[in-house]
Design a protein around this motif. Structure first.
Motif, PDB file in Angstrom:
ATOM      1  N   ALA A 134      62.431 118.598  70.471  1.00  0.00           N
ATOM      2  CA  ALA A 134      63.716 118.475  71.167  1.00  0.00           C
ATOM      3  C   ALA A 134      64.870 118.185  70.215  1.00  0.00           C
ATOM      4  O   ALA A 134      66.017 118.042  70.662  1.00  0.00           O
ATOM      5  CB  ALA A 134      63.623 117.378  72.224  1.00  0.00           C
ATOM      6  N   GLY A 135      64.588 118.062  68.920  1.00  0.00           N
ATOM      7  CA  GLY A 135      65.660 117.817  67.958  1.00  0.00           C
ATOM      8  C   GLY A 135      65.923 116.357  67.677  1.00  0.00           C
ATOM      9  O   GLY A 135      67.032 115.998  67.278  1.00  0.00           O
ATOM     10  N   ALA A 136      64.912 115.514  67.859  1.00  0.00           N
ATOM     11  CA  ALA A 136      65.062 114.085  67.606  1.00  0.00           C
ATOM     12  C   ALA A 136      64.188 113.661  66.424  1.00  0.00           C
ATOM     13  O   ALA A 136      63.201 114.314  66.099  1.00  0.00           O
ATOM     14  CB  ALA A 136      64.695 113.272  68.841  1.00  0.00           C
ATOM     15  N   VAL A 137      64.569 112.564  65.802  1.00  0.00           N
ATOM     16  CA  VAL A 137      63.737 111.899  64.800  1.00  0.00           C
ATOM     17  C   VAL A 137      63.267 110.589  65.433  1.00  0.00           C
ATOM     18  O   VAL A 137      64.023 109.620  65.485  1.00  0.00           O
ATOM     19  CB  VAL A 137      64.511 111.623  63.497  1.00  0.00           C
ATOM     20  N   PRO A 138      62.046 110.541  65.958  1.00  0.00           N
ATOM     21  CA  PRO A 138      61.567 109.315  66.604  1.00  0.00           C
ATOM     22  C   PRO A 138      61.310 108.224  65.560  1.00  0.00           C
ATOM     23  O   PRO A 138      60.662 108.457  64.547  1.00  0.00           O
ATOM     24  CB  PRO A 138      60.256 109.756  67.271  1.00  0.00           C
ATOM     25  N   ILE A 139      61.827 107.040  65.833  1.00  0.00           N
ATOM     26  CA  ILE A 139      61.676 105.909  64.917  1.00  0.00           C
ATOM     27  C   ILE A 139      60.956 104.798  65.674  1.00  0.00           C
ATOM     28  O   ILE A 139      61.474 104.253  66.646  1.00  0.00           O
ATOM     29  CB  ILE A 139      63.039 105.436  64.391  1.00  0.00           C
ATOM     30  N   ALA A 140      59.749 104.480  65.221  1.00  0.00           N
ATOM     31  CA  ALA A 140      58.917 103.499  65.901  1.00  0.00           C
ATOM     32  C   ALA A 140      59.291 102.083  65.469  1.00  0.00           C
ATOM     33  O   ALA A 140      59.299 101.766  64.280  1.00  0.00           O
ATOM     34  CB  ALA A 140      57.443 103.761  65.597  1.00  0.00           C
ATOM     35  N   VAL A 141      59.600 101.260  66.450  1.00  0.00           N
ATOM     36  CA  VAL A 141      59.869  99.837  66.221  1.00  0.00           C
ATOM     37  C   VAL A 141      59.022  99.062  67.217  1.00  0.00           C
ATOM     38  O   VAL A 141      59.062  99.331  68.416  1.00  0.00           O
ATOM     39  CB  VAL A 141      61.363  99.501  66.396  1.00  0.00           C
ATOM     40  N   GLY A 142      58.247  98.098  66.720  1.00  0.00           N
ATOM     41  CA  GLY A 142      57.318  97.382  67.568  1.00  0.00           C
ATOM     42  C   GLY A 142      57.984  96.362  68.474  1.00  0.00           C
ATOM     43  O   GLY A 142      59.098  95.889  68.233  1.00  0.00           O
ATOM     44  N   SER A 143      57.268  96.016  69.526  1.00  0.00           N
ATOM     45  CA  SER A 143      57.721  94.970  70.431  1.00  0.00           C
ATOM     46  C   SER A 143      57.534  93.611  69.752  1.00  0.00           C
ATOM     47  O   SER A 143      56.735  93.464  68.822  1.00  0.00           O
ATOM     48  CB  SER A 143      56.909  95.018  71.716  1.00  0.00           C
ATOM     49  N   PRO A 144      58.235  92.578  70.222  1.00  0.00           N
ATOM     50  CA  PRO A 144      58.043  91.241  69.642  1.00  0.00           C
ATOM     51  C   PRO A 144      56.588  90.784  69.710  1.00  0.00           C
ATOM     52  O   PRO A 144      56.064  90.198  68.756  1.00  0.00           O
ATOM     53  CB  PRO A 144      58.963  90.355  70.487  1.00  0.00           C
ATOM     54  N   GLY A 145      55.922  91.055  70.851  1.00  0.00           N
ATOM     55  CA  GLY A 145      54.533  90.651  70.994  1.00  0.00           C
ATOM     56  C   GLY A 145      53.629  91.346  69.991  1.00  0.00           C
ATOM     57  O   GLY A 145      52.706  90.731  69.428  1.00  0.00           O
ATOM     58  N   PHE A 146      53.868  92.637  69.776  1.00  0.00           N
ATOM     59  CA  PHE A 146      53.059  93.359  68.795  1.00  0.00           C
ATOM     60  C   PHE A 146      53.205  92.755  67.405  1.00  0.00           C
ATOM     61  O   PHE A 146      52.212  92.539  66.699  1.00  0.00           O
ATOM     62  CB  PHE A 146      53.465  94.838  68.761  1.00  0.00           C
ATOM     63  N   TYR A 147      54.429  92.436  67.016  1.00  0.00           N
ATOM     64  CA  TYR A 147      54.619  91.883  65.672  1.00  0.00           C
ATOM     65  C   TYR A 147      54.030  90.480  65.548  1.00  0.00           C
ATOM     66  O   TYR A 147      53.501  90.115  64.492  1.00  0.00           O
ATOM     67  CB  TYR A 147      56.104  91.893  65.305  1.00  0.00           C
ATOM     68  N   ARG A 148      54.074  89.690  66.616  1.00  0.00           N
ATOM     69  CA  ARG A 148      53.429  88.371  66.556  1.00  0.00           C
ATOM     70  C   ARG A 148      51.927  88.520  66.332  1.00  0.00           C
ATOM     71  O   ARG A 148      51.334  87.822  65.490  1.00  0.00           O
ATOM     72  CB  ARG A 148      53.706  87.585  67.842  1.00  0.00           C
ATOM     73  N   ARG A 149      51.309  89.446  67.060  1.00  0.00           N
ATOM     74  CA  ARG A 149      49.876  89.674  66.884  1.00  0.00           C
ATOM     75  C   ARG A 149      49.580  90.254  65.515  1.00  0.00           C
ATOM     76  O   ARG A 149      48.591  89.878  64.866  1.00  0.00           O
ATOM     77  CB  ARG A 149      49.355  90.614  67.978  1.00  0.00           C
ATOM     78  N   ALA A 150      50.427  91.168  65.058  1.00  0.00           N
ATOM     79  CA  ALA A 150      50.188  91.830  63.775  1.00  0.00           C
ATOM     80  C   ALA A 150      50.247  90.841  62.618  1.00  0.00           C
ATOM     81  O   ALA A 150      49.419  90.901  61.695  1.00  0.00           O
ATOM     82  CB  ALA A 150      51.214  92.946  63.569  1.00  0.00           C
ATOM     83  N   VAL A 151      51.210  89.939  62.646  1.00  0.00           N
ATOM     84  CA  VAL A 151      51.325  88.950  61.567  1.00  0.00           C
ATOM     85  C   VAL A 151      50.095  88.050  61.550  1.00  0.00           C
ATOM     86  O   VAL A 151      49.554  87.728  60.479  1.00  0.00           O
ATOM     87  CB  VAL A 151      52.613  88.114  61.740  1.00  0.00           C
ATOM     88  N   ALA A 152      49.605  87.675  62.735  1.00  0.00           N
ATOM     89  CA  ALA A 152      48.403  86.836  62.795  1.00  0.00           C
ATOM     90  C   ALA A 152      47.172  87.598  62.334  1.00  0.00           C
ATOM     91  O   ALA A 152      46.347  87.068  61.570  1.00  0.00           O
ATOM     92  CB  ALA A 152      48.214  86.322  64.226  1.00  0.00           C
ATOM     93  N   LEU A 153      47.049  88.857  62.759  1.00  0.00           N
ATOM     94  CA  LEU A 153      45.880  89.645  62.396  1.00  0.00           C
ATOM     95  C   LEU A 153      45.852  90.013  60.920  1.00  0.00           C
ATOM     96  O   LEU A 153      44.776  90.226  60.352  1.00  0.00           O
ATOM     97  CB  LEU A 153      45.837  90.927  63.239  1.00  0.00           C
ATOM     98  N   ALA A 154      47.018  90.119  60.317  1.00  0.00           N
ATOM     99  CA  ALA A 154      47.076  90.537  58.917  1.00  0.00           C
ATOM    100  C   ALA A 154      46.294  89.607  58.007  1.00  0.00           C
ATOM    101  O   ALA A 154      45.839  90.009  56.934  1.00  0.00           O
ATOM    102  CB  ALA A 154      48.526  90.626  58.461  1.00  0.00           C
ATOM    103  N   ARG A 155      46.133  88.366  58.426  1.00  0.00           N
ATOM    104  CA  ARG A 155      45.376  87.406  57.603  1.00  0.00           C
ATOM    105  C   ARG A 155      43.873  87.649  57.695  1.00  0.00           C
ATOM    106  O   ARG A 155      43.115  87.197  56.834  1.00  0.00           O
ATOM    107  CB  ARG A 155      45.696  85.981  58.048  1.00  0.00           C
ATOM    108  N   LEU A 156      43.435  88.351  58.750  1.00  0.00           N
ATOM    109  CA  LEU A 156      42.009  88.543  58.989  1.00  0.00           C
ATOM    110  C   LEU A 156      41.570  90.002  58.925  1.00  0.00           C
ATOM    111  O   LEU A 156      40.393  90.274  58.723  1.00  0.00           O
ATOM    112  CB  LEU A 156      41.645  87.986  60.375  1.00  0.00           C
ATOM    113  N   ALA A 157      42.519  90.913  59.113  1.00  0.00           N
ATOM    114  CA  ALA A 157      42.181  92.332  59.248  1.00  0.00           C
ATOM    115  C   ALA A 157      41.757  92.939  57.915  1.00  0.00           C
ATOM    116  O   ALA A 157      42.115  92.437  56.843  1.00  0.00           O
ATOM    117  CB  ALA A 157      43.375  93.090  59.806  1.00  0.00           C
ATOM    118  N   PRO A 158      40.986  94.035  57.971  1.00  0.00           N
ATOM    119  CA  PRO A 158      40.626  94.741  56.736  1.00  0.00           C
ATOM    120  C   PRO A 158      41.866  95.245  56.006  1.00  0.00           C
ATOM    121  O   PRO A 158      42.923  95.475  56.605  1.00  0.00           O
ATOM    122  CB  PRO A 158      39.777  95.912  57.252  1.00  0.00           C
TER     123      PRO A 158
END
Length: 293
Positions: A134-158
């Motif tokens: 459609a002529g767009a450049v989609p830019i993904a930005v996470g929800s606040p909840g996703f980033y809270r989980r991601a920061v916590a998981l980053a300490r344990l994730a592969p």
């Protein structure tokens, strides 16, 4: 004396949308992008996290050649580069199209950046392809909840998961420096022609074909980069893009991507796999020079 273009309005909505992403960048990359302003409106200023992945994902200014008119055009749009040549300052996604209008480029040409709120590292590939068509450049930005989980998981994730997350966080700068800028002068008629072929395929497919994604991610970008590489003036982008000898190469690249998909699900691996064939080597034919006084 030419009057200065009006400044672009800054939207608090955009500032709020980016805040969780900025906080995640600070926590996981060690440095947060800065939401700032130039004389025209809001910009994002980045500092490298000194990782090879960041260097590989961000465009350098020499990708757009070295001609003075082009460099001035990039700066007028809100771009600036660091000492290493990386595009370290970019216009915010919502200010991108208003900046074009302020510069007199207010037609329907070019791809337009748009935000997509996501709850995982990657957005839906079907959505990404549909919006590209459609002529767009989609830019993904996470929800606040996703980033809270991601920061916590980053300490344990592969480590591999963490690298995918880091790539996601680099995505805003990547999309603004490589995709939105590279594609912002593509003629609307050509966006529609390519998009019609993409939508026809997506309309009869229950999964998003990887070869079509490679066309929009790599081939179309490579074609435009080949134009920018020695473009003396932004005004010559569209005439160069639409030159018949050049368009034939671009559509041949799309034909090549779609060919394995013609058999439908009888060729399921072709829909799913990452294509390993080399990217097209575009040979750009330049139109007669436009003389500007």
């Amino acid at each position: 004396m030419t009057a200065a273009p009006p400044p672009v309005v800054e939207l608090e909505l955009e500032r709020a949308l980016l805040a969780p992403w900025q906080a995640a960048c600070a926590a996981l990359l060690g440095v947060a992008p800065i939401f700032a302003r130039d004389t025209m409106g809001p910009v994002l200023r980045f500092t490298s996290d000194h990782s090879p992945a960041h260097a590989a994902s961000i465009a350098r200014v020499d990708l757009y050649g070295s001609h003075p008119r082009v460099r001035a055009h990039l700066q007028a749009l809100g771009y600036a580069w660091d000492a290493q040549g990386y595009l370290a300052t970019v216009p915010t996604p919502l200010s991108f199209r208003p900046r074009l209008r302020a510069l007199g480029l207010d037609g329907d040409d070019g791809f337009t950046p748009e935000y997509h709120r996501v709850h995982t590292i990657y957005m839906s590939k079907r959505t990404w392809l549909s919006r590209q068509a459609a002529g767009a450049v989609p830019i993904a930005v996470g929800s606040p909840g996703f980033y809270r989980r991601a920061v916590a998981l980053a300490r344990l994730a592969p480590a591999t998961w963490t690298e995918h997350l880091r790539y996601h966080l680099h995505g805003v700068q990547h999309d603004l420096s490589k995709h939105a800028l590279c594609l912002h002068l593509v003629p609307r008629a050509q966006i529609a022609a390519l998009g019609a072929r993409a939508r026809e395929l997506l309309g009869r497919a229950w999964l998003a074909p990887q070869p079509l994604a490679r066309f929009y991610e790599n081939d179309l970008i490579g074609f435009c980069q080949a134009i920018w590489r020695d473009l003396p003036d932004p005004a010559e982008f569209a005439p160069t893009f639409t030159r018949p000898a050049n368009l034939r190469q671009l559509h041949a690249a799309l034909d090549h991507r779609l060919a394995p998909l013609a058999r439908g699900l009888r060729s399921l691996p072709a829909w799913l796999r990452e294509p390993h064939d080399p990217r097209p080597d575009f040979h750009i034919e330049r139109p007669p020079r436009i003389v500007r006084l």
